[in-house]
Write a protein that holds these residues in place. Structure first.
Motif, short mmCIF file in Angstrom:
data_model
loop_
_atom_site.label_atom_id
_atom_site.label_comp_id
_atom_site.label_asym_id
_atom_site.label_seq_id
_atom_site.Cartn_x
_atom_site.Cartn_y
_atom_site.Cartn_z
N ILE A 217 -10.83 4.48 -20.65
CA ILE A 217 -10.51 5.98 -19.99
C ILE A 217 -10.66 6.17 -18.46
N VAL A 218 -9.38 6.65 -17.74
CA VAL A 218 -9.53 6.84 -16.49
C VAL A 218 -9.57 8.16 -16.30
N ARG A 219 -10.50 8.79 -15.33
CA ARG A 219 -10.61 10.00 -14.79
C ARG A 219 -10.34 9.90 -13.16
N ARG A 220 -9.65 10.88 -12.68
CA ARG A 220 -9.33 11.31 -11.32
C ARG A 220 -9.12 12.57 -11.05
N LEU A 221 -9.42 13.05 -9.84
CA LEU A 221 -8.90 14.34 -9.09
C LEU A 221 -7.59 14.39 -9.26
N GLN A 222 -6.78 15.35 -9.67
CA GLN A 222 -5.41 15.47 -9.66
C GLN A 222 -4.87 15.78 -8.17
N PRO A 223 -3.81 15.42 -7.88
CA PRO A 223 -3.48 15.72 -6.20
C PRO A 223 -3.27 17.29 -6.21
N ARG A 224 -3.99 17.69 -5.05
CA ARG A 224 -3.61 19.05 -4.53
C ARG A 224 -4.33 19.85 -5.34
N GLU B 219 -11.88 1.81 -6.32
CA GLU B 219 -11.04 2.70 -5.19
C GLU B 219 -9.64 1.79 -5.18
N ALA B 220 -8.61 2.60 -5.20
CA ALA B 220 -7.28 2.15 -5.25
C ALA B 220 -6.69 1.55 -4.08
N SER C 236 0.85 -1.29 0.12
CA SER C 236 0.09 -0.13 -0.07
C SER C 236 0.86 1.18 0.01
N ALA C 237 2.07 1.18 0.83
CA ALA C 237 2.99 2.52 0.78
C ALA C 237 3.53 2.51 -0.64
N GLY C 238 3.55 1.46 -1.44
CA GLY C 238 4.22 1.74 -2.97
C GLY C 238 5.44 0.92 -3.10
N ALA C 239 5.64 -0.18 -2.27
CA ALA C 239 6.66 -1.18 -2.47
C ALA C 239 6.63 -1.80 -4.05
N ASP C 240 7.60 -2.12 -4.62
CA ASP C 240 7.38 -2.67 -5.94
C ASP C 240 7.56 -4.31 -6.00
N HIS C 241 8.67 -4.42 -5.06
CA HIS C 241 9.19 -5.89 -4.80
C HIS C 241 9.55 -6.25 -3.67
N ILE C 242 9.11 -7.41 -2.90
CA ILE C 242 9.45 -7.74 -1.64
C ILE C 242 10.23 -8.85 -1.70
N VAL C 243 11.51 -9.15 -1.39
CA VAL C 243 12.21 -10.39 -1.46
C VAL C 243 12.94 -10.75 -0.38
N SER C 244 13.71 -11.92 -0.41
CA SER C 244 14.53 -12.32 0.53
C SER C 244 15.96 -11.60 0.67
N VAL D 219 -3.81 -0.89 -15.63
CA VAL D 219 -2.49 -0.24 -16.09
C VAL D 219 -2.91 1.33 -16.35
N THR D 220 -1.91 2.12 -15.40
CA THR D 220 -2.44 3.55 -15.55
C THR D 220 -0.98 4.08 -15.60
N VAL D 221 -0.96 5.67 -15.82
CA VAL D 221 0.16 6.27 -16.06
C VAL D 221 0.29 7.02 -14.89
N PHE D 222 -0.10 7.03 -13.67
CA PHE D 222 0.15 7.40 -12.53
C PHE D 222 0.11 6.73 -11.40
N ALA D 223 0.71 7.17 -10.19
CA ALA D 223 0.52 5.99 -8.94
C ALA D 223 -0.56 6.53 -8.06
N ALA D 224 -1.49 5.92 -7.96
CA ALA D 224 -2.79 6.22 -7.29
C ALA D 224 -2.44 6.37 -5.74
N ALA D 225 -3.17 7.45 -5.36
CA ALA D 225 -3.23 7.48 -3.71
C ALA D 225 -4.07 6.37 -2.91
N PRO D 226 -3.67 6.05 -1.76
CA PRO D 226 -4.41 4.97 -1.07
C PRO D 226 -5.99 5.52 -0.97
N CYS D 227 -6.62 4.46 -1.15
CA CYS D 227 -8.14 4.59 -1.42
C CYS D 227 -8.60 5.70 -2.42
#
Length: 328
Positions: free
Chosen positions: A240-247, A297-298, A93-101, A269-277
């Protein structure tokens, strides 16, 4: 080479090795030597770092130090022992891409640095620069691709949109999916009402646990209600994806794709990193005269390329949108 507190003027920086930004407590000396063969390790965030890494038993808030948008590097989380499911979800949820040993970390970082884990394709959706606020000359040409029917309701704040109103008519596969989803959501709403306050959240938590039962004995991978996992033949549905831009209060519109379909959610597949929820409004052509609009809801995300993300979402609402503006 591990160089705590080093600066771009150091000789190690001048060697031209890619930089790993290590967040939190440093890696042990032996791991530092292994990683030093392919990169320079810098403690804390460094502008231009190709990868960020940290320990799995640290606080996920460490990732708050990273930039957002196109400048955010892939994040790898190293674990000595397996992470508990709840902690793994917090990292994702915090944005980690890969969790490995810890043993797999050098190979994983090498794959990200060489680009072999990046999946950017020529058919990925067009994009704006997510690191900069929109300017009229940025949005003008891009938004011209998204067409609302001339006979739509002029007072509708979110009219149905298509890449090409005349040519984009959906598919039999999409129609089968929507009809099946219609029947499911009708029953789901009945159950949620009986569950009282926070019924949807409680129901989805239960469904998520249910899907872990067959997964616990191995075998064929299954998608859970959050859209995790991957189908053998992912759908190739442009949307087509619509969202409120941050801030800001501006609506951002971009093209996306459906990557995987679960029961109560999908992976986009999106062109942005979504905010939590964060809530996303998605238009999918249903037939020649109507769209289906989804409110998602992301819940998690995974970076797959410089400006491409997998966003795992939960389905909140679905409705048909006739292109003539009648009903909804």
């Amino acid at each position: 080479m591990l160089v705590p507190g080093s600066t771009p003027g150091d000789s190690t920086y001048m060697k031209g090795l890619p930089v790993i930004a290590w967040l939190g407590r440093p890696p042990p000396e032996e791991l530092g030597r292994q990683l030093g063969a392919v990169a320079s390790i810098r403690m804390g965030w460094q502008v231009g770092a190709r990868v960020a890494a940290c320990w799995g038993d640290s606080q996920p808030t460490l990732l708050d130090a990273l930039p957002v948008g196109a400048d955010r590097p892939p994040v790898l989380v190293a674990c000595v022992d397996a992470l508990p499911p709840e902690l793994r979800r917090r990292w994702e949820s915090a944005g980690a891409d890969h969790i490995v040993s810890i043993n797999a970390l050098p190979t994983a970082i090498s794959e990200w640095l060489t680009g072999s884990r990046r999946e950017e394709h020529t058919d990925d959706p067009p994009t704006f620069n997510p690191a900069a606020p929109p300017r009229p000359d940025d949005l003008g040409p891009a938004l011209s691709m998204f067409k609302a029917p001339a006979y739509g309701d002029p007072d509708d704040p979110f009219p149905p949109l298509r890449l090409d109103v005349l040519a984009s008519q959906g598919s039999d596969e999409i129609r089968r999916y929507v009809l099946s989803l219609d029947r499911y959501l009708e029953r789901r709403d009945e159950v949620i009402r009986l569950m009282g306050e926070d019924g949807l959240t409680r129901f989805l938590e239960l469904a998520h646990l249910r899907e872990q039962v067959p997964a616990s004995v191995g075998g064929r991978q299954r998608l859970d209600p959050y859209g995790r996992g991957r189908q053998a033949a992912p759908p190739d549905w442009k949307l087509i994806v619509r969202r409120l831009q941050p801030r800001t209060r501006q609506i951002e519109v971009s093209e996306g794709r459906m990557y995987a379909v679960g029961t109560d959610g999908v992976v986009l597949v999106t062109v942005f990193a979504a905010a939590p929820c964060q809530r996303l409004l998605v238009d999918l052509p249903y037939d020649a005269i109507s769209n289906v609009q989804f409110i998602y809801e992301a819940r998690w995300q995974r970076r797959i390329a410089a400006r491409r993300w997998h966003v795992g979402t939960l389905l909140v609402e679905m409705r048909r949108r006739p292109l003539d503006g009648r009903g909804g």
